[in-house]
Design a protein around this motif. Sequence first.
Motif, PDB file in Angstrom:
ATOM      1  N   VAL A  95      -0.980  -2.063  12.047  1.00 23.42           N
ATOM      2  CA  VAL A  95      -2.342  -2.289  12.398  1.00 23.42           C
ATOM      3  C   VAL A  95      -2.986  -2.080  11.101  1.00 23.42           C
ATOM      4  N   VAL A  96      -2.590  -1.010  10.336  1.00 19.02           N
ATOM      5  CA  VAL A  96      -3.344  -0.541   9.236  1.00 19.02           C
ATOM      6  C   VAL A  96      -3.300  -1.954   8.170  1.00 19.02           C
ATOM      7  N   THR A  97      -2.083  -2.482   7.942  1.00 19.26           N
ATOM      8  CA  THR A  97      -1.954  -3.667   7.200  1.00 19.26           C
ATOM      9  C   THR A  97      -2.874  -4.713   7.535  1.00 19.26           C
ATOM     10  N   LEU A  98      -2.912  -5.135   9.008  1.00 17.70           N
ATOM     11  CA  LEU A  98      -3.834  -6.236   9.485  1.00 17.70           C
ATOM     12  C   LEU A  98      -5.385  -5.645   9.018  1.00 17.70           C
ATOM     13  N   LEU A  99      -5.631  -4.440   9.321  1.00 14.48           N
ATOM     14  CA  LEU A  99      -7.183  -3.830   9.139  1.00 14.48           C
ATOM     15  C   LEU A  99      -7.549  -4.028   7.360  1.00 14.48           C
ATOM     16  N   LEU A 100      -6.572  -3.919   6.642  1.00 15.07           N
ATOM     17  CA  LEU A 100      -6.711  -4.091   5.153  1.00 15.07           C
ATOM     18  C   LEU A 100      -6.716  -5.515   4.507  1.00 15.07           C
ATOM     19  N   THR A 101      -6.347  -6.377   5.293  1.00 18.48           N
ATOM     20  CA  THR A 101      -5.937  -7.604   4.764  1.00 18.48           C
ATOM     21  C   THR A 101      -7.248  -8.362   5.269  1.00 18.48           C
ATOM     22  N   GLU A 102      -7.721  -9.319   4.505  1.00 20.28           N
ATOM     23  CA  GLU A 102      -9.168 -10.230   4.975  1.00 20.28           C
ATOM     24  C   GLU A 102      -8.968 -10.736   5.891  1.00 20.28           C
ATOM     25  N   PRO A 103     -10.128 -10.944   6.696  1.00 21.60           N
ATOM     26  CA  PRO A 103     -11.167 -10.188   6.603  1.00 21.60           C
ATOM     27  C   PRO A 103     -10.937  -8.797   7.075  1.00 21.60           C
ATOM     28  N   VAL A 104     -11.400  -7.741   6.040  1.00 24.50           N
ATOM     29  CA  VAL A 104     -10.984  -6.368   6.268  1.00 24.50           C
ATOM     30  C   VAL A 104     -11.957  -5.614   7.531  1.00 24.50           C
ATOM     31  N   GLY A 105     -11.308  -4.918   8.118  1.00 18.81           N
ATOM     32  CA  GLY A 105     -11.617  -4.271   9.397  1.00 18.81           C
ATOM     33  C   GLY A 105     -11.535  -4.830  10.702  1.00 18.81           C
ATOM     34  N   LYS A 106     -10.740  -6.194  10.561  1.00 19.46           N
ATOM     35  CA  LYS A 106     -10.436  -6.971  11.852  1.00 19.46           C
ATOM     36  C   LYS A 106      -8.887  -6.948  12.133  1.00 19.46           C
ATOM     37  N   LEU A 107      -8.514  -7.244  13.429  1.00 17.75           N
ATOM     38  CA  LEU A 107      -7.128  -7.449  13.499  1.00 17.75           C
ATOM     39  C   LEU A 107      -6.574  -8.900  13.523  1.00 17.75           C
ATOM     40  N   SER A 108      -7.199  -9.484  12.349  1.00 15.81           N
ATOM     41  CA  SER A 108      -7.015 -10.920  12.349  1.00 15.81           C
ATOM     42  C   SER A 108      -7.043 -11.428  10.594  1.00 15.81           C
ATOM     43  N   ILE A 109      -6.410 -12.478  10.290  1.00 19.46           N
ATOM     44  CA  ILE A 109      -6.112 -12.635   8.957  1.00 19.46           C
ATOM     45  C   ILE A 109      -6.547 -14.200   8.785  1.00 19.46           C
ATOM     46  N   PRO A 144      -1.596 -15.056   3.326  1.00 18.47           N
ATOM     47  CA  PRO A 144      -1.150 -13.790   2.963  1.00 18.47           C
ATOM     48  C   PRO A 144       0.265 -13.526   3.089  1.00 18.47           C
ATOM     49  N   LEU A 145       0.876 -14.591   3.728  1.00 23.45           N
ATOM     50  CA  LEU A 145       2.265 -14.462   4.356  1.00 23.45           C
ATOM     51  C   LEU A 145       3.108 -13.756   3.430  1.00 23.45           C
ATOM     52  N   TYR A 146       3.270 -13.733   2.058  1.00 24.62           N
ATOM     53  CA  TYR A 146       4.167 -13.381   1.062  1.00 24.62           C
ATOM     54  C   TYR A 146       3.926 -11.685   0.771  1.00 24.62           C
ATOM     55  N   THR A 147       2.727 -11.633   0.724  1.00 22.79           N
ATOM     56  CA  THR A 147       2.332 -10.076   0.198  1.00 22.79           C
ATOM     57  C   THR A 147       2.231  -9.189   1.481  1.00 22.79           C
ATOM     58  N   ILE A 148       1.609  -9.840   2.485  1.00 24.28           N
ATOM     59  CA  ILE A 148       1.418  -8.643   3.617  1.00 24.28           C
ATOM     60  C   ILE A 148       2.662  -8.158   4.279  1.00 24.28           C
ATOM     61  N   VAL A 149       3.721  -8.741   4.160  1.00 28.83           N
ATOM     62  CA  VAL A 149       4.942  -8.367   4.537  1.00 28.83           C
ATOM     63  C   VAL A 149       5.274  -6.919   3.540  1.00 28.83           C
ATOM     64  N   LEU A 150       5.137  -7.262   2.245  1.00 26.15           N
ATOM     65  CA  LEU A 150       5.577  -6.132   1.496  1.00 26.15           C
ATOM     66  C   LEU A 150       4.609  -4.768   1.451  1.00 26.15           C
ATOM     67  N   ILE A 151       3.333  -5.181   1.764  1.00 28.76           N
ATOM     68  CA  ILE A 151       2.179  -4.217   1.969  1.00 28.76           C
ATOM     69  C   ILE A 151       2.692  -3.464   3.243  1.00 28.76           C
ATOM     70  N   TYR A 152       3.147  -3.964   4.425  1.00 33.03           N
ATOM     71  CA  TYR A 152       3.533  -3.497   5.542  1.00 33.03           C
ATOM     72  C   TYR A 152       4.745  -2.635   5.217  1.00 33.03           C
ATOM     73  N   TYR A 153       5.715  -3.076   4.493  1.00 29.72           N
ATOM     74  CA  TYR A 153       6.943  -2.232   4.312  1.00 29.72           C
ATOM     75  C   TYR A 153       6.667  -0.732   3.579  1.00 29.72           C
ATOM     76  N   ALA A 154       5.616  -1.168   2.687  1.00 29.27           N
ATOM     77  CA  ALA A 154       5.200   0.232   1.801  1.00 29.27           C
ATOM     78  C   ALA A 154       4.644   1.168   2.801  1.00 29.27           C
ATOM     79  N   PHE A 155       3.688   0.536   3.797  1.00 30.25           N
ATOM     80  CA  PHE A 155       2.948   1.596   4.705  1.00 30.25           C
ATOM     81  C   PHE A 155       3.950   2.189   5.597  1.00 30.25           C
ATOM     82  N   CYS A 156       5.040   1.351   5.945  1.00 32.09           N
ATOM     83  CA  CYS A 156       6.244   2.198   7.056  1.00 32.09           C
ATOM     84  C   CYS A 156       6.801   3.036   6.086  1.00 32.09           C
ATOM     85  N   LEU A 157       7.318   2.844   4.981  1.00 31.35           N
ATOM     86  CA  LEU A 157       7.922   3.870   4.179  1.00 31.35           C
ATOM     87  C   LEU A 157       6.979   5.167   4.072  1.00 31.35           C
ATOM     88  N   VAL A 158       5.633   4.961   3.764  1.00 29.41           N
ATOM     89  CA  VAL A 158       4.985   6.251   3.599  1.00 29.41           C
ATOM     90  C   VAL A 158       4.644   6.697   5.109  1.00 29.41           C
TER      91      VAL A 158
END
Length: 302
Positions: A95-109, A144-158
């Motif tokens: 959810v956090v990854t989707l919210l931070l991906t453009e458009p910011v604040g929405k559960l859509s990309i 953003p299919l490439y970087t969004i997965v990497l960002i998601y993994y970073a948040f999972c680890l945190v």
Amino acid sequence: MSSTCPGLYCGRIMVNGTVEGECGVCPRGERANIEKVCQRCTECPELYDWLYLGFMAMLPLVLHWFFIEWYSGKKSSSALLQHVTAMLECSVSAVVTLLLTEPVGKLSIRSCRVQMLSDWYTMLYNPSPDYVNTLHCTQEAVYPLYTIVLIYYAFCLVMMMLLRPLLVKKIACGLGKTDRFRSIYAALYFFPIVTVLQAVGGGLLYYAFPYIILVLSLVTLAVYMSASEIQVRSHLYRKKRLVVLFSHWLLHGYGIISICLLDKLELSLPLLALVPGPTLFYIATAKFTEPTRILSEGGSRH
């Protein structure tokens, strides 16, 4: 003219309706169109793209569950709570990854449409117009299919490092001090592995993940059923085995739908009726391949 830009991914930037600058890399969130002009990614991901993201999101969750079950022990009552916590960690991270991906604040990309395998590996297609100097146009053409997965993994680890150690320390009293943290140690190993897997093989996984899901789910189901010596009655009275069975059925269906989207989904939906097939086949034939029966029959012949 902008049409003279070399390479597949080099383009010129458009400012106030006019094309300006020399050929080069497009800004993030844009890619070169047919006219070699950097165009903003405004399309919505296709269903197949969401299924790919779902597959990459499920990877750490399934690995969490596997190692929690592996290291929790049969007598540990903390496994269920750890399973729920792992799902919570991955869900919040998604959810956090989707919210931070453009458009910011929405559960859509918004995204750029994947056109071919080379879109994932633009660094391999930097042109050399004069055969001496290289024009660097490396970009995320599949944004953003490439970087969004990497960002998601970073948040999972945190999230795991924030929640899991405190939880395990409180509830995993039945295990030793070393054993109770082994599932966390395992995650510290597999997160770098899945990150490298996405970074290096993201494009290959994009096209192959439906077949990977089907093959792995069939293999793991067969191994689990043979190791558990599952029969029809045991399934009816063991809730845990039912959960594992239905989870594999969901994975079977997920893989079938993903494969069907490469062709025509509506024509292939009846294939979902085949989901219970491997389980029913195993239960029907298990008695004929039981090792003790084979050995006893071989001994009786001699």
